[in-house]
Design an enzyme around this catalytic site. Structure first.
Site, PDB file in Angstrom:
ATOM      1  N   ARG A 123       0.811  -1.243   0.000  1.00  0.00           N
ATOM      2  CA  ARG A 123       0.000   0.000   0.000  1.00  0.00           C
ATOM      3  C   ARG A 123       0.830   1.272   0.000  1.00  0.00           C
ATOM      4  NH1 ARG A 123      -2.337  -2.933   3.762  1.00  0.00           N
ATOM      5  NH2 ARG A 123      -4.077  -4.199   3.008  1.00  0.00           N
ATOM      6  N   LYS A 145       3.031  11.848 -11.401  1.00  0.00           N
ATOM      7  CA  LYS A 145       2.225  10.845 -12.122  1.00  0.00           C
ATOM      8  C   LYS A 145       3.085   9.619 -12.405  1.00  0.00           C
ATOM      9  CE  LYS A 145       0.228  13.289 -15.595  1.00  0.00           C
ATOM     10  NZ  LYS A 145      -0.631  13.288 -16.786  1.00  0.00           N
ATOM     11  N   GLU A 187      10.356  18.367 -25.250  1.00  0.00           N
ATOM     12  CA  GLU A 187       9.552  18.776 -24.085  1.00  0.00           C
ATOM     13  C   GLU A 187      10.097  20.081 -23.483  1.00  0.00           C
ATOM     14  OE1 GLU A 187       6.783  17.215 -23.394  1.00  0.00           O
ATOM     15  OE2 GLU A 187       7.038  15.141 -24.114  1.00  0.00           O
ATOM     16  N   LYS A 229       7.533  23.173 -14.720  1.00  0.00           N
ATOM     17  CA  LYS A 229       6.573  22.078 -14.542  1.00  0.00           C
ATOM     18  C   LYS A 229       6.121  22.008 -13.087  1.00  0.00           C
ATOM     19  CE  LYS A 229       5.198  17.383 -15.418  1.00  0.00           C
ATOM     20  NZ  LYS A 229       5.429  16.030 -15.897  1.00  0.00           N
ATOM     21  N   GLU A 239      -4.566  17.416 -11.610  1.00  0.00           N
ATOM     22  CA  GLU A 239      -4.865  17.577 -13.026  1.00  0.00           C
ATOM     23  C   GLU A 239      -6.300  17.962 -13.321  1.00  0.00           C
ATOM     24  OE1 GLU A 239      -3.800  14.204 -15.422  1.00  0.00           O
ATOM     25  OE2 GLU A 239      -2.742  15.522 -16.786  1.00  0.00           O
ATOM     26  N   ARG A 243      -3.035  22.407 -15.458  1.00  0.00           N
ATOM     27  CA  ARG A 243      -1.982  21.498 -15.876  1.00  0.00           C
ATOM     28  C   ARG A 243      -2.118  21.097 -17.354  1.00  0.00           C
ATOM     29  NH1 ARG A 243       0.104  16.654 -11.923  1.00  0.00           N
ATOM     30  NH2 ARG A 243       1.542  15.677 -13.343  1.00  0.00           N
ATOM     31  N   ASN A 247      -0.031  19.883 -22.216  1.00  0.00           N
ATOM     32  CA  ASN A 247      -0.374  19.073 -23.389  1.00  0.00           C
ATOM     33  C   ASN A 247      -0.164  19.822 -24.691  1.00  0.00           C
ATOM     34  OD1 ASN A 247      -1.037  16.566 -22.358  1.00  0.00           O
ATOM     35  ND2 ASN A 247      -3.068  17.267 -21.737  1.00  0.00           N
ATOM     36  N   HIS A 250       0.521  18.029 -27.929  1.00  0.00           N
ATOM     37  CA  HIS A 250       0.241  16.611 -27.683  1.00  0.00           C
ATOM     38  C   HIS A 250      -1.055  16.119 -28.307  1.00  0.00           C
ATOM     39  CE1 HIS A 250       3.672  16.887 -25.069  1.00  0.00           C
ATOM     40  NE2 HIS A 250       3.538  15.644 -24.637  1.00  0.00           N
ATOM     41  N   HIS A 254      -0.147  13.004 -30.177  1.00  0.00           N
ATOM     42  CA  HIS A 254      -0.642  11.665 -29.819  1.00  0.00           C
ATOM     43  C   HIS A 254      -1.290  10.990 -31.018  1.00  0.00           C
ATOM     44  CE1 HIS A 254      -0.911  12.611 -25.218  1.00  0.00           C
ATOM     45  NE2 HIS A 254       0.231  12.047 -25.539  1.00  0.00           N
ATOM     46  N   HIS A 266       8.008   9.625 -29.303  1.00  0.00           N
ATOM     47  CA  HIS A 266       7.147  10.645 -28.694  1.00  0.00           C
ATOM     48  C   HIS A 266       7.689  12.061 -28.920  1.00  0.00           C
ATOM     49  CE1 HIS A 266       4.345  12.389 -25.826  1.00  0.00           C
ATOM     50  NE2 HIS A 266       5.374  12.992 -25.240  1.00  0.00           N
TER      51      HIS A 266
HETATM   52  N1  LIG Z   1       4.916  10.368 -15.483  1.00  0.00           N
HETATM   53  C1  LIG Z   1       4.914  11.404 -16.297  1.00  0.00           C
HETATM   54  O1  LIG Z   1       4.479  12.505 -15.950  1.00  0.00           O
HETATM   55  C2  LIG Z   1       5.476  11.234 -17.672  1.00  0.00           C
HETATM   56  C3  LIG Z   1       5.707  12.365 -18.471  1.00  0.00           C
HETATM   57  C4  LIG Z   1       6.294  12.164 -19.726  1.00  0.00           C
HETATM   58  C5  LIG Z   1       6.613  10.888 -20.165  1.00  0.00           C
HETATM   59  N2  LIG Z   1       6.360   9.819 -19.358  1.00  0.00           N
HETATM   60  C6  LIG Z   1       6.709   8.454 -19.772  1.00  0.00           C
HETATM   61  O2  LIG Z   1       8.123   8.388 -19.945  1.00  0.00           O
HETATM   62  C7  LIG Z   1       8.418   7.331 -20.855  1.00  0.00           C
HETATM   63  C8  LIG Z   1       9.476   7.819 -21.817  1.00  0.00           C
HETATM   64  O3  LIG Z   1      10.631   8.150 -21.101  1.00  0.00           O
HETATM   65  P1  LIG Z   1      12.059   8.066 -21.792  1.00  0.00           P
HETATM   66  O4  LIG Z   1      12.027   8.812 -23.065  1.00  0.00           O
HETATM   67  O5  LIG Z   1      13.056   8.403 -20.779  1.00  0.00           O
HETATM   68  O6  LIG Z   1      12.122   6.530 -22.218  1.00  0.00           O
HETATM   69  P2  LIG Z   1      12.990   5.292 -21.661  1.00  0.00           P
HETATM   70  O7  LIG Z   1      12.906   5.177 -20.213  1.00  0.00           O
HETATM   71  O8  LIG Z   1      12.571   4.129 -22.483  1.00  0.00           O
HETATM   72  O9  LIG Z   1      14.465   5.723 -22.066  1.00  0.00           O
HETATM   73  C9  LIG Z   1      14.815   5.828 -23.425  1.00  0.00           C
HETATM   74  C10 LIG Z   1      16.001   4.910 -23.755  1.00  0.00           C
HETATM   75  O10 LIG Z   1      17.188   5.498 -23.273  1.00  0.00           O
HETATM   76  C11 LIG Z   1      17.894   4.591 -22.442  1.00  0.00           C
HETATM   77  N3  LIG Z   1      18.579   5.404 -21.453  1.00  0.00           N
HETATM   78  C12 LIG Z   1      18.031   6.164 -20.474  1.00  0.00           C
HETATM   79  N4  LIG Z   1      18.983   6.826 -19.819  1.00  0.00           N
HETATM   80  C13 LIG Z   1      20.159   6.503 -20.389  1.00  0.00           C
HETATM   81  C14 LIG Z   1      21.512   6.884 -20.174  1.00  0.00           C
HETATM   82  N5  LIG Z   1      21.836   7.801 -19.245  1.00  0.00           N
HETATM   83  N6  LIG Z   1      22.463   6.310 -20.919  1.00  0.00           N
HETATM   84  C15 LIG Z   1      22.140   5.415 -21.915  1.00  0.00           C
HETATM   85  N7  LIG Z   1      20.894   5.041 -22.179  1.00  0.00           N
HETATM   86  C16 LIG Z   1      19.911   5.572 -21.427  1.00  0.00           C
HETATM   87  C17 LIG Z   1      16.861   3.659 -21.894  1.00  0.00           C
HETATM   88  O11 LIG Z   1      17.418   2.424 -21.523  1.00  0.00           O
HETATM   89  C18 LIG Z   1      15.919   3.530 -23.098  1.00  0.00           C
HETATM   90  O12 LIG Z   1      16.413   2.582 -23.992  1.00  0.00           O
HETATM   91  C19 LIG Z   1       7.107   6.964 -21.523  1.00  0.00           C
HETATM   92  O13 LIG Z   1       6.676   5.723 -21.027  1.00  0.00           O
HETATM   93  C20 LIG Z   1       6.153   8.057 -21.110  1.00  0.00           C
HETATM   94  O14 LIG Z   1       4.821   7.623 -20.997  1.00  0.00           O
HETATM   95  C21 LIG Z   1       5.807   9.968 -18.132  1.00  0.00           C
HETATM   96 ZN   LIG Z   2       5.162  14.514 -23.857  1.00  0.00          ZN
END
Ligand SMILES: NC(=O)c1ccc[n+]([C@@H]2O[C@H](COP(=O)([O-])OP(=O)(O)OC[C@H]3O[C@@H](n4cnc5c(N)ncnc54)[C@H](O)[C@@H]3O)[C@@H](O)[C@H]2O)c1
Ligand SMILES: [Zn+2]
Length: 365
Positions: A123, A145, A187, A229, A239, A243, A247, A250, A254, A266
């Site tokens: 939990r 989030k 972003e 942010k 949200e 907030r 988007n 987006h 999307h 993305h």
């Molecule tokens: N929670 C939120 O508010 C929020 C906001 C935006 C995006 N997201 C989520 O984030 C995700 C995308 O994040 P991302 O772009 O970081 O993707 P990811 O975590 O898949 O990382 C991208 C790639 O880079 C590699 N990588 C990361 N750091 C590295 C480093 N220092 N050296 C070498 N390789 C590295 C990872 O292994 C992966 O292959 C999506 O799932 C999206 O939905 C969440």
């Molecule tokens: Zn985004």
């Protein structure tokens, strides 16, 4: 250079963004009592071999007991129920107690998965984000989030969870592929356009240096993004309204991602979505920010044309997205547009015909 932002969430926390970050020091600061804290490190198969050993050593230097490192495959597919199950069982097998803390070392995938684990295991346990991708540093690690994807759609399962600490070592970005730097910059550009002022001036001045890995430029732009942010989110943690400006780009972004069956990264999709939104802004507000958008995207190594040729699948995906959010009125979309740099407008009604024209101008012909 030191760099931090205090996030005024329901439970406030600090975001540290520094080169050669002293993680042991940062971890000590969240556990003044020192001894008795237990942790598990979650990471992915790419980041783990590069950075986990030093991170584990730092947490131990802070006097914590690190019970185990749980490694999931790199990539979006790890935000799934099956990977979640394997990972939470890893926590249970290692005997992580209710007072324990999960450290998520990786990009947004590890952060979202780790946060969802931390929000649900027993939990709720403590959570620390150690973002290693630029996108995770500027976006996913701030705002609370967390969540998983379902086969039916992205991020359909989730929770709100504020971390105890977010600590980003800029040196981690040295191993991040250049394409991932560009995706994170999409972003940053989005938030600079929304924020305006000093953030936007620094964005124009520092974008090219940040793209090629200049640590000071990256630190400045990451801190601006986190501050922006965090400010937006503190106004609207759950949200409800404000907030939504985050988007920007987006809505069509999307649609492009879904129409490309998520083969379009993305960051590229929202770059194109912002360009389409700039076209809509010109139609609605008589302000021409298209050239400005193009210059910024080019400087960040982002595309100006989408790889697909058909508009209909993009509009269809936007319609499904809207339905999922429970919006009304078939045929009308609600957009975040820009009256000017630093002046976002929420809830601007855009007809399907207008959206179609903006998408048409953005896809390869
Ligand atoms: N929670 C939120 O508010 C929020 C906001 C935006 C995006 N997201 C989520 O984030 C995700 C995308 O994040 P991302 O772009 O970081 O993707 P990811 O975590 O898949 O990382 C991208 C790639 O880079 C590699 N990588 C990361 N750091 C590295 C480093 N220092 N050296 C070498 N390789 C590295 C990872 O292994 C992966 O292959 C999506 O799932 C999206 O939905 C969440
Ligand atoms: Zn985004």
């Amino acid at each position: 250079m030191r760099g931090s932002v205090n996030v005024a969430a329901s439970t406030p926390y600090e975001v540290l963004v520094e080169p050669a970050l002293d993680l042991a020091d940062a971890v000590s600061a969240i556990s003044p009592g020192a001894s008795g804290e237990t942790a598990i490190l979650l990471t992915d198969s790419t980041v783990g071999p590069l950075h986990a050993p030093a991170v584990v050593a730092a947490i131990q230097r802070a006097g914590w007991d690190v019970l185990d490192t749980v490694t999931v495959p790199a990539g979006e597919a790890s935000k799934s129920l099956s990977v979640y199950e394997g990972a939470v069982r890893g926590l249970a097998d290692a005997g992580l107690p209710r007072g324990g803390t999960l450290f998520a070392l990786g990009g947004g995938v590890v952060g979202d998965l780790g946060g969802f684990i931390a929000s649900s295991y027993m939990r709720g346990i403590g959570f620390v984000q150690l973002p290693t991708s630029l996108l995770a540093m500027v976006d996913s690690s701030v705002g609370g989030k967390v969540g998983l994807d379902l086969p039916e759609g992205k991020n359909l399962l989730g929770a709100f969870l504020q971390p105890r600490l977010v600590a980003a070592n800029l040196d981690w970005l040295e191993t991040l592929p250049a394409s991932e730097v560009s995706h994170g910059l999409a972003e940053v550009i989005k938030m600079g356009l929304l924020a305006g002022g000093e953030f936007f001036e620094d964005l124009q001045r520092l974008l090219e240096a940040a793209r090629v890995g200049d640590s000071e430029a990256l630190q400045a732009l990451i801190l601006h993004s986190v501050r922006y942010k965090a400010f937006i989110v503190s106004e609207d943690e759950r949200e409800a309204g404000p907030r939504a400006v985050l988007n920007y780009g987006h809505t069509i972004g999307h649609g492009l991602e879904a129409a490309a069956s998520y083969d379009l990264p993305h960051g590229q999709a929202i770059a194109l979505g912002m360009l389409a939104a700039a076209r809509l802004s010109r139609e609605k507000f008589d302000v021409d920010l298209i050239g400005l958008h193009e210059d910024l995207l080019r400087a960040a190594g982002l595309p100006l044309k989408a790889p697909m040729t058909a508009v209909q699948p993009v509009l269809a995906a936007m319609g499904r997205d809207k339905k999922r959010r429970g919006s009304d009125q078939a045929g009308t979309h609600r957009f975040i547009l820009l009256n000017d740099v630093g002046q976002p407008q929420r809830d601007v009604p855009v007809s399907s015909a207008e959206a179609r024209r903006a998408i048409e101008a953005t896809i390869a012909s």
